[in-house]
Motif scaffolding. Structure first.
Motif, PDB file in Angstrom:
ATOM      1  N   UNK A  72       0.834  -1.200   0.000  1.00 13.40           N
ATOM      2  CA  UNK A  72       0.000   0.000   0.000  1.00 13.40           C
ATOM      3  C   UNK A  72       0.870   1.251   0.000  1.00 13.40           C
ATOM      4  N   UNK A  73       0.237   2.368  -0.355  1.00  9.34           N
ATOM      5  CA  UNK A  73       0.927   3.655  -0.395  1.00  9.34           C
ATOM      6  C   UNK A  73      -0.073   4.749  -0.023  1.00  9.34           C
ATOM      7  N   UNK A  74       0.020   5.282   1.203  1.00  8.70           N
ATOM      8  CA  UNK A  74      -0.872   6.376   1.588  1.00  8.70           C
ATOM      9  C   UNK A  74      -0.560   7.645   0.791  1.00  8.70           C
ATOM     10  N   UNK A  75      -1.609   8.402   0.484  1.00  9.78           N
ATOM     11  CA  UNK A  75      -1.465   9.632  -0.283  1.00  9.78           C
ATOM     12  C   UNK A  75      -2.443  10.672   0.259  1.00  9.78           C
ATOM     13  N   UNK A  76      -1.900  11.832   0.636  1.00 12.99           N
ATOM     14  CA  UNK A  76      -2.717  12.925   1.157  1.00 12.99           C
ATOM     15  C   UNK A  76      -2.542  14.134   0.247  1.00 12.99           C
ATOM     16  N   UNK A  77      -3.620  14.569  -0.411  1.00 15.34           N
ATOM     17  CA  UNK A  77      -3.522  15.709  -1.323  1.00 15.34           C
ATOM     18  C   UNK A  77      -3.393  17.029  -0.571  1.00 15.34           C
ATOM     19  N   UNK A  78      -3.864  17.065   0.662  1.00 15.65           N
ATOM     20  CA  UNK A  78      -3.690  18.211   1.556  1.00 15.65           C
ATOM     21  C   UNK A  78      -3.264  17.660   2.905  1.00 15.65           C
ATOM     22  N   UNK A  79      -3.209  18.505   3.904  1.00 18.76           N
ATOM     23  CA  UNK A  79      -2.793  18.029   5.225  1.00 18.76           C
ATOM     24  C   UNK A  79      -3.844  17.106   5.826  1.00 18.76           C
ATOM     25  N   UNK A  80      -3.378  15.980   6.350  1.00 13.41           N
ATOM     26  CA  UNK A  80      -4.240  14.991   6.985  1.00 13.41           C
ATOM     27  C   UNK A  80      -3.701  14.704   8.377  1.00 13.41           C
ATOM     28  N   UNK A  81      -4.608  14.611   9.340  1.00  9.86           N
ATOM     29  CA  UNK A  81      -4.258  14.167  10.685  1.00  9.86           C
ATOM     30  C   UNK A  81      -4.902  12.795  10.852  1.00  9.86           C
ATOM     31  N   UNK A  82      -4.115  11.824  11.312  1.00 13.33           N
ATOM     32  CA  UNK A  82      -4.629  10.453  11.411  1.00 13.33           C
ATOM     33  C   UNK A  82      -4.104   9.771  12.667  1.00 13.33           C
ATOM     34  N   UNK A  83      -4.795   8.720  13.038  1.00 13.35           N
ATOM     35  CA  UNK A  83      -4.387   7.830  14.121  1.00 13.35           C
ATOM     36  C   UNK A  83      -4.078   6.479  13.494  1.00 13.35           C
ATOM     37  N   UNK A  84      -2.957   5.883  13.888  1.00 13.82           N
ATOM     38  CA  UNK A  84      -2.554   4.558  13.423  1.00 13.82           C
ATOM     39  C   UNK A  84      -2.552   3.605  14.602  1.00 13.82           C
ATOM     40  N   UNK A  85      -2.873   2.354  14.342  1.00 13.44           N
ATOM     41  CA  UNK A  85      -2.889   1.325  15.370  1.00 13.44           C
ATOM     42  C   UNK A  85      -2.166   0.121  14.791  1.00 13.44           C
ATOM     43  N   UNK A  86      -1.014  -0.231  15.404  1.00 11.65           N
ATOM     44  CA  UNK A  86      -0.210  -1.336  14.886  1.00 11.65           C
ATOM     45  C   UNK A  86       0.687  -1.897  15.983  1.00 11.65           C
ATOM     46  N   UNK A  87       1.215  -3.083  15.764  1.00 12.92           N
ATOM     47  CA  UNK A  87       2.069  -3.751  16.747  1.00 12.92           C
ATOM     48  C   UNK A  87       3.274  -2.877  17.077  1.00 12.92           C
ATOM     49  N   UNK A  88       3.648  -2.863  18.361  1.00  8.23           N
ATOM     50  CA  UNK A  88       4.827  -2.111  18.799  1.00  8.23           C
ATOM     51  C   UNK A  88       6.034  -2.454  17.937  1.00  8.23           C
ATOM     52  N   UNK A  89       6.827  -1.448  17.625  1.00  9.37           N
ATOM     53  CA  UNK A  89       8.054  -1.654  16.870  1.00  9.37           C
ATOM     54  C   UNK A  89       7.880  -1.676  15.371  1.00  9.37           C
ATOM     55  N   UNK A  90       6.658  -1.455  14.879  1.00  8.57           N
ATOM     56  CA  UNK A  90       6.412  -1.462  13.437  1.00  8.57           C
ATOM     57  C   UNK A  90       7.010  -0.213  12.796  1.00  8.57           C
ATOM     58  N   UNK A  91       7.818  -0.397  11.779  1.00  7.33           N
ATOM     59  CA  UNK A  91       8.424   0.712  11.045  1.00  7.33           C
ATOM     60  C   UNK A  91       7.385   1.372  10.149  1.00  7.33           C
ATOM     61  N   UNK A  92       7.459   2.691  10.030  1.00  9.94           N
ATOM     62  CA  UNK A  92       6.486   3.390   9.186  1.00  9.94           C
ATOM     63  C   UNK A  92       6.604   3.009   7.717  1.00  9.94           C
ATOM     64  N   UNK A  93       7.799   2.590   7.281  1.00  9.76           N
ATOM     65  CA  UNK A  93       7.976   2.194   5.881  1.00  9.76           C
ATOM     66  C   UNK A  93       7.978   0.679   5.700  1.00  9.76           C
ATOM     67  N   UNK A  94       7.665  -0.059   6.753  1.00  6.21           N
ATOM     68  CA  UNK A  94       7.580  -1.513   6.638  1.00  6.21           C
ATOM     69  C   UNK A  94       8.818  -2.119   6.029  1.00  6.21           C
ATOM     70  N   UNK A  95       8.635  -2.840   4.943  1.00  3.52           N
ATOM     71  CA  UNK A  95       9.742  -3.539   4.291  1.00  3.52           C
ATOM     72  C   UNK A  95      10.485  -2.671   3.269  1.00  3.52           C
ATOM     73  N   UNK A  96      10.138  -1.397   3.170  1.00  5.74           N
ATOM     74  CA  UNK A  96      10.749  -0.502   2.184  1.00  5.74           C
ATOM     75  C   UNK A  96      11.615   0.545   2.893  1.00  5.74           C
ATOM     76  N   UNK A  97      12.627   0.086   3.580  1.00 10.01           N
ATOM     77  CA  UNK A  97      13.509   1.008   4.301  1.00 10.01           C
ATOM     78  C   UNK A  97      14.091   2.032   3.337  1.00 10.01           C
ATOM     79  N   UNK A  98      14.219   3.275   3.789  1.00  8.81           N
ATOM     80  CA  UNK A  98      14.774   4.323   2.944  1.00  8.81           C
ATOM     81  C   UNK A  98      14.826   5.639   3.681  1.00  8.81           C
ATOM     82  N   UNK A  99      14.893   6.736   2.935  1.00 11.36           N
ATOM     83  CA  UNK A  99      15.054   8.041   3.567  1.00 11.36           C
ATOM     84  C   UNK A  99      13.801   8.523   4.291  1.00 11.36           C
ATOM     85  N   UNK A 100      12.677   7.903   4.081  1.00 16.31           N
ATOM     86  CA  UNK A 100      11.450   8.262   4.807  1.00 16.31           C
ATOM     87  C   UNK A 100      11.226   7.401   6.051  1.00 16.31           C
TER      88      UNK A 100
END
Length: 108
Positions: A72-100
């Motif tokens: 998946x790839x989240x996309x926000x055309x303007x500013x978005x405020x969100x809540x995420x719920x996931x297992x502790x230690x989960x990287x925001x980029x998952x398996x796609x490590x990089x500059x983000x």
């Protein structure tokens, strides 16, 4: 206070899951979370969760769960405020490590 985009901040922990707040703008990176589902709850703005076979559009108070292992790839055309719920230690980029890739910050 969350000031930078795509930088998740832990609000609290429930059992083995982190509840994170995040501010989003623009397009993120395509990635998966092989070990966990990821729940998005939009608080403000409009967010599109791009999947390989469709787009899921979310507005305020909408919830969507990306199943573990689904690219998946989240996309926000303007500013978005969100809540995420996931297992502790989960990287925001998952398996796609990089500059983000960002570690979860503590709120405060």
């Amino acid at each position: 206070m969350v000031s930078e985009y795509w930088q998740p901040h832990r609000l609290t922990t429930v059992n083995d899951y982190d509840v994170k707040v995040v501010k989003l703008e623009g397009e993120f990176v395509w990635h998966t979370h092989p070990e966990t589902d990821e729940l998005f709850l939009v608080v403000r703005g409009d967010l599109t969760i791009q999947l390989r076979d469709r787009d899921v559009r979310l507005g305020p108070n909408d919830v969507f769960v990306v199943p573990k292992g689904v690219e998946h790839c989240p996309k926000a055309d303007g500013e978005v405020h969100a809540i995420l719920f996931e297992i502790q230690g989960t990287s925001n980029t998952g398996d796609a490590e990089g500059d983000r890739t960002s570690q979860t910050h503590e709120l405060g």
